[in-house]
Write a protein that holds these residues in place. Structure first.
Motif, short mmCIF file in Angstrom:
data_model
loop_
_atom_site.label_atom_id
_atom_site.label_comp_id
_atom_site.label_asym_id
_atom_site.label_seq_id
_atom_site.Cartn_x
_atom_site.Cartn_y
_atom_site.Cartn_z
N LYS A 124 38.68 38.12 34.94
CA LYS A 124 39.47 39.41 36.07
C LYS A 124 39.58 40.42 35.78
N PRO A 125 38.52 41.18 35.57
CA PRO A 125 38.19 42.59 35.49
C PRO A 125 39.13 43.64 36.38
N ASN A 183 40.84 49.31 40.19
CA ASN A 183 39.75 49.20 40.84
C ASN A 183 38.14 49.68 40.01
N PRO A 184 37.38 48.31 39.40
CA PRO A 184 36.29 48.40 37.59
C PRO A 184 34.89 48.49 38.48
N TYR A 185 35.23 49.58 39.32
CA TYR A 185 33.62 49.81 39.96
C TYR A 185 33.27 51.00 40.09
N VAL A 209 56.15 31.90 51.49
CA VAL A 209 54.95 32.75 50.69
C VAL A 209 54.83 32.35 49.59
N THR A 210 52.89 31.85 50.07
CA THR A 210 51.94 32.31 48.57
C THR A 210 51.38 33.46 48.02
N GLU A 211 51.39 33.27 47.19
CA GLU A 211 50.14 35.17 46.10
C GLU A 211 49.45 34.12 45.55
N LEU A 212 48.63 34.74 45.90
CA LEU A 212 47.21 34.62 44.97
C LEU A 212 46.39 35.67 44.56
N ASP A 213 45.40 35.51 43.18
CA ASP A 213 44.86 36.33 42.85
C ASP A 213 43.60 36.42 43.97
N CYS A 252 42.00 34.47 48.87
CA CYS A 252 42.14 35.96 48.78
C CYS A 252 40.88 36.98 47.78
N LEU A 253 40.74 37.69 48.53
CA LEU A 253 38.81 38.05 48.40
C LEU A 253 39.20 39.93 47.79
N PRO A 254 38.34 39.98 47.08
CA PRO A 254 38.55 41.23 46.49
C PRO A 254 38.61 42.72 48.16
N ALA A 255 38.71 43.87 47.22
CA ALA A 255 39.04 45.54 48.57
C ALA A 255 38.65 45.95 47.02
N GLN A 256 38.67 47.88 47.69
CA GLN A 256 39.24 48.55 46.66
C GLN A 256 39.97 49.29 47.04
#
Length: 412
Positions: free
Chosen positions: A25-26, A41-43, A204-208, A246-250
């Motif tokens: 989980k960076p 945002n680790p980029y 409601v469902t929250e996700l990483d 649930c997927l990454p975004a910047q």
């Protein structure tokens, strides 16, 4: 509004299609004692200017205006006819069957209403208000009206929220959805469930990032099951299932001066179908940047050959490799000027075409434009630049990655 009294259940599920660094989980920021503080945002594609207060960005904009380097923000005016608006209510399917295609209707800005052949109905980032701001009299005003009301949507089974900014999450809209579609389930990033609970919404469902959940709809009674028939036999019914990833975004998050980046921003994938052969999938980019463009590069020139090696967000290629291909991508193309200030958080059309390629979408539609004038590009510039960006990559200018009228429905 149609109603068929479906019972919904949500179960978190595991997937082996995750990157090697997902478990570490960076994007989580922890204190020395291991306590969660916020997200990041680790980029290398991220501009650290956006990590703190928004005030430096505001002061920079003021300086550019005063120096004459930035002209006034375009003002198309309230309810302008610049972007055509159609009433879509006659095109919505009145029942959960009737199409073998994925159907998608743009409702303005980042909001899309999607009708899956399985019968699943999903609403992405709905905001139906006139202003996208905590104080309506101060916020940007819509220059195109919503094409319909929430009450006119025949079914809403799930609502996907990309992040907490006001142009993507609206309290009045959420309450209106809950009123007219009380069984609708909300899927949100980590930390946002509390906001919904305070609003009186429990579904409601929250996700990483890289987490998944399955929504299952079953008839509450035998009488209501007719709308769910998916086989030739009148005696057989099947549940409707949808997988939400649930997927990454910047990007970033925050609704006040005190909660910046304390809830997670995300892109999402939704897939639904009775079999792998009939399943349809959508990738929703929500709100995201792709590459940080330095101020030294002239505006509009950052995809020139000499700037090709600017770092890009690596997550979209991972999404394409691990979760793609997708039948449809809903990808942001607007709110990008001044480029050096906005590029970290908002994709321009050239970025959007790269995200389209990275995520392996078969077709795409442009979102995040045509509703509020949030930044300084001309109102109709995003579609024009999109055609230029497609041509640059040798992709047909129409029929692959398109824009449409607000309220228009396309099939995929």
């Amino acid at each position: 509004m149609a109603s068929d009294n479906l019972r919904s259940t949500v179960t978190k599920v595991t997937s082996n299609r995750v990157p090697d660094d997902a478990a570490s989980k960076p994007h989580h920021v922890l204190s020395g004692s291991g306590k969660f503080l916020k997200f990041r945002n680790p980029y290398d594609s991220w501009n650290r200017m956006h990590d703190g207060s928004v005030l430096p960005i505001v002061f920079k904009l003021i300086g550019l205006r005063l120096s004459g380097k930035l002209g006034p923000m375009p003002n198309p005016g309230p309810h302008s006819s610049t972007v055509p608006v159609r009433n879509p209510t006659g095109t919505f399917l009145p029942s959960r069957s009737g199409s073998s295609q994925l159907r998608a209707t743009w409702l303005g800005h980042a909001c899309y209403y999607t009708e899956f052949p399985s019968g699943l109905r999903v609403l992405f980032d709905p905001v139906f208000e006139d202003a996208c701001s905590p104080v309506a009299v101060l916020g940007p005003k819509r220059f195109t009206p919503p094409p319909c009301s929430i009450a006119q949507l025949p079914f809403v089974d799930a609502v996907v929220i990309s992040h907490s900014h006001y142009d993507h999450l609206s309290s009045p809209t959420v309450q209106e959805i809950h009123k007219h579609h009380p069984n609708a389930h909300f899927f949100v990033g980590l930390g946002l469930a509390k906001w919904f609970h305070k609003s009186g919404i429990k579904n409601v469902t929250e996700l990483d990032w890289w987490e998944d959940a399955e929504l299952t709809l079953t008839p509450a009674t035998t009488k209501d099951s007719k709308s769910l028939r998916l086989s030739a036999s009148d005696s057989e019914t099947q549940p409707i299932r949808g997988r939400f990833s649930c997927l990454p975004a910047q990007h970033s998050s925050g609704r006040t001066a005190f909660d910046k980046d304390t809830t997670l921003w995300a892109s999402w994938a939704v897939a639904s179908g009775a079999t792998p052969q009939t399943s349809k999938s959508v990738f929703f980019g929500g709100d995201t940047g792709y590459r940080a463009v330095p101020e030294s590069i002239p505006s509009g020139d950052d995809y020139a050959p000499e700037h090709q090696n600017l770092p890009v967000c690596p997550e979209f290629a991972k999404i394409g490799q691990l979760r793609g291909p997708f039948d449809l991508g809903l990808l942001p193309i607007g709110a990008y000027n001044p480029r050096f200030l906005m590029s970290s958080v908002h994709a321009n059309p050239f970025d959007a075409v790269e995200i389209f390629r990275d995520t392996k979408c078969r077709k795409a539609m442009g979102i995040h434009w045509g509703t509020w004038q949030l930044t300084y590009e001309e109102t109709l510039e995003p579609p024009s630049l999109l055609r230029e960006a497609l041509k640059r990559r040798g992709i047909p200018e129409t029929g692959v990655f398109d824009v449409c009228d607000i309220g228009e429905t396309r099939e995929f």
